[in-house]
Every structure is written in structure tokens, then in C-alpha cells.
Motif scaffolding. Structure first.
Motif, short mmCIF file in Angstrom:
data_model
loop_
_atom_site.label_atom_id
_atom_site.label_comp_id
_atom_site.label_asym_id
_atom_site.label_seq_id
_atom_site.Cartn_x
_atom_site.Cartn_y
_atom_site.Cartn_z
N PRO A 81 0.86 6.52 -7.11
CA PRO A 81 1.23 5.60 -8.19
C PRO A 81 2.71 5.64 -8.56
CG PRO A 81 -0.05 7.47 -9.04
CD PRO A 81 -0.13 7.53 -7.55
N PRO B 73 -0.09 -4.21 -5.66
CA PRO B 73 -0.58 -2.93 -5.15
C PRO B 73 -1.96 -3.08 -4.51
CG PRO B 73 0.22 -2.73 -7.40
CD PRO B 73 0.12 -4.19 -7.11
N ASP C 174 -9.99 3.16 -0.05
CA ASP C 174 -10.69 4.44 -0.10
C ASP C 174 -9.90 5.45 0.71
OD1 ASP C 174 -12.77 3.32 -1.56
OD2 ASP C 174 -13.83 2.70 0.26
N LYS C 175 -9.55 6.57 0.07
CA LYS C 175 -8.80 7.62 0.76
C LYS C 175 -9.75 8.42 1.63
CE LYS C 175 -4.77 6.88 -1.29
NZ LYS C 175 -3.50 6.58 -0.60
N GLU D 83 -5.26 -1.02 -3.17
CA GLU D 83 -5.98 0.24 -3.26
C GLU D 83 -7.04 0.31 -2.18
OE1 GLU D 83 -7.53 0.84 -7.15
OE2 GLU D 83 -5.55 0.76 -8.13
N TYR E 87 0.85 -1.19 0.00
CA TYR E 87 0.00 0.00 0.00
C TYR E 87 0.89 1.23 0.00
CZ TYR E 87 -3.17 3.69 1.49
OH TYR E 87 -3.87 4.86 1.56
N GLU F 100 -7.28 3.64 6.62
CA GLU F 100 -6.66 3.23 5.36
C GLU F 100 -5.80 1.98 5.56
OE1 GLU F 100 -4.55 6.54 3.73
OE2 GLU F 100 -6.34 7.79 3.54
#
Length: 244
Positions: A28, A61, A65-66, A63, A24, A73
Motif C-alpha cells: 500500500p 490499484p 490474491d497473494k 488487488e 499492481y 499474481e
């Protein structure tokens, strides 16, 4: 194939197994560079400390939710990494040391994962916290950077005169790399100025010298913590088994 279907196999049970790492990252571009560094570092550790054949997959990777809540997170990332062997969490220090980053953006989340009784979490967490930011590691290996740029200019001309121990004291290493790119191509016609900083992350992650990175305290901390995690999971022995 979802990587979580792999199960961790201890060294004494088979002579070949697979190591699955979740990653995480804050952004990018961090993924493009750091994924390569994580993979190569893991392979190096295993090569030096294991007599078994272990396949290391490139980090997957993660991903989330920010939300603006870093603890949530990390909890999300740990949930999505269920079934993975290790989850690596990235945070740029954005400071002269990593103390604030660990205190505010790493440790609270790690503690919440360990304290939560949710068995679906990946609880083998390792932090990777470059000081000041990921780009500091990218500029550490001057020869790799110049080779990737394809420039014949020397360190003096490019402004690469800082000693290695000062790399993590550069306040804005990303801007430093952009300036180096500008100098490298300023005498060339516009049609030949094809290199942008965005194109450097992945190849430099593959080419940067790990021996050079190991002289940076933040990288050495990451490598030490990753080594401890691999020992805990019985992937490697306590002592080095092979010469580097």
C-alpha cells in the motif's frame, strides 16, 4: 464507474480521449508514492509528444490474491485490468541492480500474459522496478524531502550528503528516511514530532522532481518502457513534439 468500460481511442479518431492505467504494486505504501509518479510521468510524456488532448486518470490499484506465485499474481492482475489501456506492475529490486527482479518477478509473468490466448487480459504491460526499493526514489530529491519535513536543518546535519548517483546504492533507504526524520525532529518537543514516514509517500510522490528521478537508471527504464507502450497504442508520436 468501472474504469474498464473506457475504450482506447486512437489519435486520428478523436482530438480528446482518456487513458486508463491499472497498477499492481507490492504494498500500500508503494501505491501511495508510485501512483503519483506514474500519473505525473505519463502526463509529462503525453504533453511532450502529443498534440491531442488526452485525459490521464490516476492509476487504479489492482488487488489480487497473494498466492506466493508471482506469475499467477500478474495473470490475475492482467485479468482484472481487462479493458484498461496499460497495466503497470511494480516490484522492488531488493538488490543492487534490477536484473534478478526482472528475471524472477517480472519477465515470467509478462511472458505468460503474452502467451495466453485469453482475450480478457490487459496485455499492455509496463514494469516499474526501483533499485533498491521505492524509498530510494523518495530520498532522491533532497529539497522536496526537507520541504515536506519542514526542517531548517541542512544536508550535512541530516545525513543527506550522498550524491544522486549513489541513491540506489543505499542498502535500506527506508531506514535512511526514518533516520533523517529522527534527526530533523530530535530537538523538538514530543508534541511537535508529528511526521512519520507513512505520511510522506503521497506528498513526495506529488512533489519529487521528475528531472531528478530521470537521472536514476531504474526510473529512466520505466519511463522509456512507458513511452514505448504509449507509442504502440498510438497515444503519442515517435518524436517529441514540444520542448520539455
Amino acid at each position: 464507474m468501472r474504469p474498464g468500460i473506457f475504450s482506447m481511442v486512437k489519435l486520428g479518431e478523436m482530438n480528446h480521449t482518456t487513458l486508463v492505467i491499472g497498477f499492481y504494486a507490492e504494498g500500500p505504501t508503494d501505491i501511495r508514492f508510485l501512483s503519483k509518479v506514474i500519473l505525473r510521468t505519463t502526463e509529462q510524456i503525453i504533453l511532450n509528444r502529443s498534440s491531442s488532448v488526452i485525459s490521464v486518470l490516476e492509476p487504479f490499484p489492482i488487488e489480487v490474491d497473494k498466492t506466493g506465485d508471482r506469475v499467477q499474481e500478474i495473470l490475475q492482475a492482467a485479468t482484472k485490468a481487462a479493458g484498461y489501456n496499460i497495466l503497470i506492475i511494480h516490484a522492488d529490486a531488493d538488490d543492487k541492480t534490477d536484473k534478478k527482479a526482472f528475471k524472477e518477478r517480472i519477465n515470467p509473468g509478462f511472458q505468460s500474459v503474452q502467451q495466453d490466448e485469453n482475450e480478457e487480459f490487459c496485455k499492455n504491460l509496463v514494469a516499474i522496478v526501483p533499485v533498491q526499493m521505492t524509498e530510494a526514489w523518495m530520498v532522491a530529491d533532497k529539497e522536496a524531502l526537507k520541504e515536506e519535513l519542514g526542517t531548517q536543518k541542512n544536508n550535512q546535519e541530516l545525513g543527506l550528503t550522498f550524491p544522486l548517483k549513489q541513491v540506489e546504492k543505499i542498502a535500506d533507504p527506508k531506514s535512511k528516511i526514518q533516520e533523517i526524520i529522527r534527526i530533523a525532529f530530535k530537538d523538538l518537543p514530543a508534541r511537535r514530532r508529528k511526521v512519520q514516514i507513512s505520511s510522506l509517500y503521497s506528498p513526495l510522490g506529488q512533489q519529487v522532481s521528475l528531472d531528478i528521478l530521470e537521472q536514476l537508471p531504474s526510473y529512466l527504464k520505466f519511463k522509456t518502457n512507458l513511452t514505448n507502450a504509449l507509442i504502440k497504442l498510438n497515444y503519442i508520436s515517435l518524436k517529441t513534439t514540444k520542448p520539455r
